[in-house]
Design a protein around this motif. Sequence first.
Motif, PDB file in Angstrom:
ATOM      1  N   LEU A   1       0.803  -1.221   0.000  1.00 19.81           N
ATOM      2  CA  LEU A   1       0.000   0.000   0.000  1.00 19.81           C
ATOM      3  C   LEU A   1       0.839   1.276   0.000  1.00 19.81           C
ATOM      4  CD1 LEU A   1      -2.762  -1.077   2.536  1.00 19.81           C
ATOM      5  CD2 LEU A   1      -2.986  -0.857   0.054  1.00 19.81           C
ATOM      6  N   LEU A   2       2.148   1.153   0.166  1.00 18.51           N
ATOM      7  CA  LEU A   2       3.025   2.321   0.199  1.00 18.51           C
ATOM      8  C   LEU A   2       3.576   2.576  -1.196  1.00 18.51           C
ATOM      9  CD1 LEU A   2       4.056   4.259   2.409  1.00 18.51           C
ATOM     10  CD2 LEU A   2       6.126   2.896   2.480  1.00 18.51           C
ATOM     11  N   ASP A   3       3.422   3.803  -1.697  1.00 13.71           N
ATOM     12  CA  ASP A   3       3.823   4.111  -3.068  1.00 13.71           C
ATOM     13  C   ASP A   3       5.239   4.670  -3.174  1.00 13.71           C
ATOM     14  OD1 ASP A   3       1.175   3.692  -4.604  1.00 13.71           O
ATOM     15  OD2 ASP A   3       0.599   4.912  -2.884  1.00 13.71           O
ATOM     16  N   GLU A   4       5.654   5.466  -2.181  1.00 11.36           N
ATOM     17  CA  GLU A   4       6.999   6.043  -2.203  1.00 11.36           C
ATOM     18  C   GLU A   4       7.603   6.014  -0.814  1.00 11.36           C
ATOM     19  OE1 GLU A   4       6.338   9.350  -5.789  1.00 11.36           O
ATOM     20  OE2 GLU A   4       7.048   9.978  -3.809  1.00 11.36           O
ATOM     21  N   LEU A   5       8.793   5.444  -0.702  1.00  9.71           N
ATOM     22  CA  LEU A   5       9.562   5.442   0.542  1.00  9.71           C
ATOM     23  C   LEU A   5      10.751   6.375   0.343  1.00  9.71           C
ATOM     24  CD1 LEU A   5      10.405   4.337   3.333  1.00  9.71           C
ATOM     25  CD2 LEU A   5      11.524   2.440   2.129  1.00  9.71           C
ATOM     26  N   HIS A   6      10.711   7.542   1.012  1.00  9.78           N
ATOM     27  CA  HIS A   6      11.803   8.517   0.931  1.00  9.78           C
ATOM     28  C   HIS A   6      12.745   8.262   2.105  1.00  9.78           C
ATOM     29  CE1 HIS A   6       9.917  11.508  -1.974  1.00  9.78           C
ATOM     30  NE2 HIS A   6       8.924  10.672  -1.706  1.00  9.78           N
ATOM     31  N   LEU A   7      13.942   7.787   1.820  1.00 10.29           N
ATOM     32  CA  LEU A   7      14.956   7.584   2.857  1.00 10.29           C
ATOM     33  C   LEU A   7      15.993   8.695   2.750  1.00 10.29           C
ATOM     34  CD1 LEU A   7      15.623   3.721   2.769  1.00 10.29           C
ATOM     35  CD2 LEU A   7      14.357   5.020   4.486  1.00 10.29           C
ATOM     36  N   TYR A   8      16.206   9.389   3.853  1.00 14.37           N
ATOM     37  CA  TYR A   8      17.243  10.419   3.932  1.00 14.37           C
ATOM     38  C   TYR A   8      18.394   9.796   4.717  1.00 14.37           C
ATOM     39  CZ  TYR A   8      13.192  13.200   2.636  1.00 14.37           C
ATOM     40  OH  TYR A   8      12.072  13.682   1.998  1.00 14.37           O
ATOM     41  N   ILE A   9      19.355   9.232   3.990  1.00 13.70           N
ATOM     42  CA  ILE A   9      20.417   8.433   4.600  1.00 13.70           C
ATOM     43  C   ILE A   9      21.632   9.309   4.883  1.00 13.70           C
ATOM     44  CG2 ILE A   9      21.864   6.386   4.348  1.00 13.70           C
ATOM     45  CD1 ILE A   9      19.799   5.397   2.238  1.00 13.70           C
ATOM     46  N   HIS A  10      21.898   9.517   6.176  1.00 15.36           N
ATOM     47  CA  HIS A  10      22.997  10.379   6.595  1.00 15.36           C
ATOM     48  C   HIS A  10      24.304   9.596   6.705  1.00 15.36           C
ATOM     49  CE1 HIS A  10      20.002  13.343   7.220  1.00 15.36           C
ATOM     50  NE2 HIS A  10      19.605  12.957   8.421  1.00 15.36           N
ATOM     51  N   PRO A  11      25.437  10.266   6.463  1.00 11.82           N
ATOM     52  CA  PRO A  11      26.740   9.597   6.553  1.00 11.82           C
ATOM     53  C   PRO A  11      27.191   9.440   8.001  1.00 11.82           C
ATOM     54  CG  PRO A  11      27.062  11.886   5.949  1.00 11.82           C
ATOM     55  CD  PRO A  11      25.580  11.667   6.001  1.00 11.82           C
ATOM     56  N   VAL A  12      26.445   8.655   8.757  1.00 11.65           N
ATOM     57  CA  VAL A  12      26.773   8.396  10.156  1.00 11.65           C
ATOM     58  C   VAL A  12      26.288   6.999  10.510  1.00 11.65           C
ATOM     59  CG1 VAL A  12      24.600   9.462  10.944  1.00 11.65           C
ATOM     60  CG2 VAL A  12      26.512   9.234  12.529  1.00 11.65           C
ATOM     61  N   ALA A  13      27.102   6.264  11.267  1.00 14.67           N
ATOM     62  CA  ALA A  13      26.682   4.974  11.804  1.00 14.67           C
ATOM     63  C   ALA A  13      26.185   5.220  13.220  1.00 14.67           C
ATOM     64  CB  ALA A  13      27.845   3.977  11.798  1.00 14.67           C
ATOM     65  N   VAL A  14      24.892   5.070  13.429  1.00 21.58           N
ATOM     66  CA  VAL A  14      24.299   5.361  14.732  1.00 21.58           C
ATOM     67  C   VAL A  14      24.651   4.279  15.743  1.00 21.58           C
ATOM     68  CG1 VAL A  14      22.137   5.839  15.956  1.00 21.58           C
ATOM     69  CG2 VAL A  14      22.431   6.589  13.586  1.00 21.58           C
ATOM     70  N   GLY A  15      24.705   3.039  15.284  1.00 21.23           N
ATOM     71  CA  GLY A  15      25.104   1.936  16.160  1.00 21.23           C
ATOM     72  C   GLY A  15      23.932   1.179  16.730  1.00 21.23           C
ATOM     73  N   ASN A  16      23.260   1.750  17.715  1.00 21.95           N
ATOM     74  CA  ASN A  16      22.146   1.063  18.365  1.00 21.95           C
ATOM     75  C   ASN A  16      20.832   1.729  18.014  1.00 21.95           C
ATOM     76  OD1 ASN A  16      23.832  -0.761  19.851  1.00 21.95           O
ATOM     77  ND2 ASN A  16      24.320   0.920  21.238  1.00 21.95           N
ATOM     78  N   GLY A  17      19.774   0.919  17.991  1.00 25.79           N
ATOM     79  CA  GLY A  17      18.445   1.476  17.758  1.00 25.79           C
ATOM     80  C   GLY A  17      17.676   0.716  16.703  1.00 25.79           C
ATOM     81  N   LEU A  18      16.415   1.025  16.623  1.00 22.91           N
ATOM     82  CA  LEU A  18      15.503   0.381  15.690  1.00 22.91           C
ATOM     83  C   LEU A  18      15.922   0.628  14.248  1.00 22.91           C
ATOM     84  CD1 LEU A  18      12.642  -1.054  15.476  1.00 22.91           C
ATOM     85  CD2 LEU A  18      11.720   1.263  15.209  1.00 22.91           C
ATOM     86  N   ARG A  19      15.891  -0.436  13.463  1.00 19.99           N
ATOM     87  CA  ARG A  19      16.143  -0.323  12.026  1.00 19.99           C
ATOM     88  C   ARG A  19      14.826  -0.474  11.282  1.00 19.99           C
ATOM     89  NH1 ARG A  19      20.782  -1.697  14.279  1.00 19.99           N
ATOM     90  NH2 ARG A  19      22.743  -1.217  13.242  1.00 19.99           N
ATOM     91  N   LEU A  20      14.776   0.016  10.059  1.00 19.10           N
ATOM     92  CA  LEU A  20      13.535  -0.067   9.302  1.00 19.10           C
ATOM     93  C   LEU A  20      13.075  -1.510   9.200  1.00 19.10           C
ATOM     94  CD1 LEU A  20      11.264   1.068   7.643  1.00 19.10           C
ATOM     95  CD2 LEU A  20      12.778   1.168   5.663  1.00 19.10           C
ATOM     96  N   TRP A  21      14.012  -2.397   8.919  1.00 21.15           N
ATOM     97  CA  TRP A  21      13.671  -3.820   8.866  1.00 21.15           C
ATOM     98  C   TRP A  21      14.539  -4.579   9.847  1.00 21.15           C
ATOM     99  CZ3 TRP A  21       9.263  -4.716   6.781  1.00 21.15           C
ATOM    100  CH2 TRP A  21       8.805  -3.906   5.746  1.00 21.15           C
ATOM    101  N   GLU A  22      13.914  -5.324  10.717  1.00 22.51           N
ATOM    102  CA  GLU A  22      14.623  -6.231  11.627  1.00 22.51           C
ATOM    103  C   GLU A  22      14.467  -7.632  11.062  1.00 22.51           C
ATOM    104  OE1 GLU A  22      16.382  -5.011  14.007  1.00 22.51           O
ATOM    105  OE2 GLU A  22      15.539  -3.047  14.464  1.00 22.51           O
ATOM    106  N   ASP A  23      14.506  -8.649  11.898  1.00 23.47           N
ATOM    107  CA  ASP A  23      14.364 -10.029  11.421  1.00 23.47           C
ATOM    108  C   ASP A  23      12.892 -10.416  11.351  1.00 23.47           C
ATOM    109  OD1 ASP A  23      17.127 -10.210  11.397  1.00 23.47           O
ATOM    110  OD2 ASP A  23      17.209 -10.922  13.455  1.00 23.47           O
ATOM    111  N   ASP A  24      12.124  -9.678  10.547  1.00 21.05           N
ATOM    112  CA  ASP A  24      10.689  -9.923  10.530  1.00 21.05           C
ATOM    113  C   ASP A  24      10.118 -10.042   9.117  1.00 21.05           C
ATOM    114  OD1 ASP A  24      11.098  -7.300   9.885  1.00 21.05           O
ATOM    115  OD2 ASP A  24       9.674  -6.478  11.320  1.00 21.05           O
ATOM    116  N   LEU A  25      10.967 -10.354   8.155  1.00 17.41           N
ATOM    117  CA  LEU A  25      10.503 -10.587   6.793  1.00 17.41           C
ATOM    118  C   LEU A  25      10.608 -12.073   6.465  1.00 17.41           C
ATOM    119  CD1 LEU A  25      12.061  -7.633   4.752  1.00 17.41           C
ATOM    120  CD2 LEU A  25       9.641  -8.010   5.249  1.00 17.41           C
TER     121      LEU A  25
END
Length: 198
Positions: free
Chosen positions: A147-171
């Motif tokens: 149902l999603l037509d456009e996914l705009h990702l603004y990918i910054h040049p930084v490795a955050v390290g910890n935290g939620l990712r768009l996709w985890e082990d759930d596909l």
Amino acid sequence: MELTETITRSDIMRKITVGLFSGADGVVAEPQTWHFPYFGEELGAAVMKQIGETDTVLFGRKTYEGFAESWPAREEAKGDDYLMAKALGDKRKIVVSHSPLEFTWRNSEQVQGDLIEYVKELKAEEGGTIGLSGSVSVVRQLMRAGLLDELHLYIHPVAVGNGLRLWEDDLDEPLKLKLISCDVFKTGTLHVVYGPAD
């Protein structure tokens, strides 16, 4: 005899777009703590365009609460971001939550019933583009459902390290996408737009 083509509602489905800030390692959680050094003029214009072209915004509860806490006050203050604050206030705002909510920000309402069925009906209604801001769990559900037509990702040049990712082990299987566009900003941020694969 002149032939006319009948356009059905399915031919004019509303588009849903989402914008997410991401680290180079895929982390999308708590961007307010790491993305501001990369928020330049180009990024601001891209974000404003993605949200500004909508007449309806879909939120998860936490994201909505963050917006509702700050934007009405900004509109009332009539500062530099007054026009954006007023535009957000004027838009239809729909919140996804399992708990009943009470709203003080105008034009706000809550999803009723099943999210996927609700969004299918929403896309079939008359109206303009539907924006989705933040709300990773909602993004995941809509992407899985196609149902999603456009996914705009603004990918910054930084490795955050910890935290939620768009996709985890759930596909269960790879989710195929197609590249719509990709721009590089002066700050090193990539603006990548994906859509569902044909």
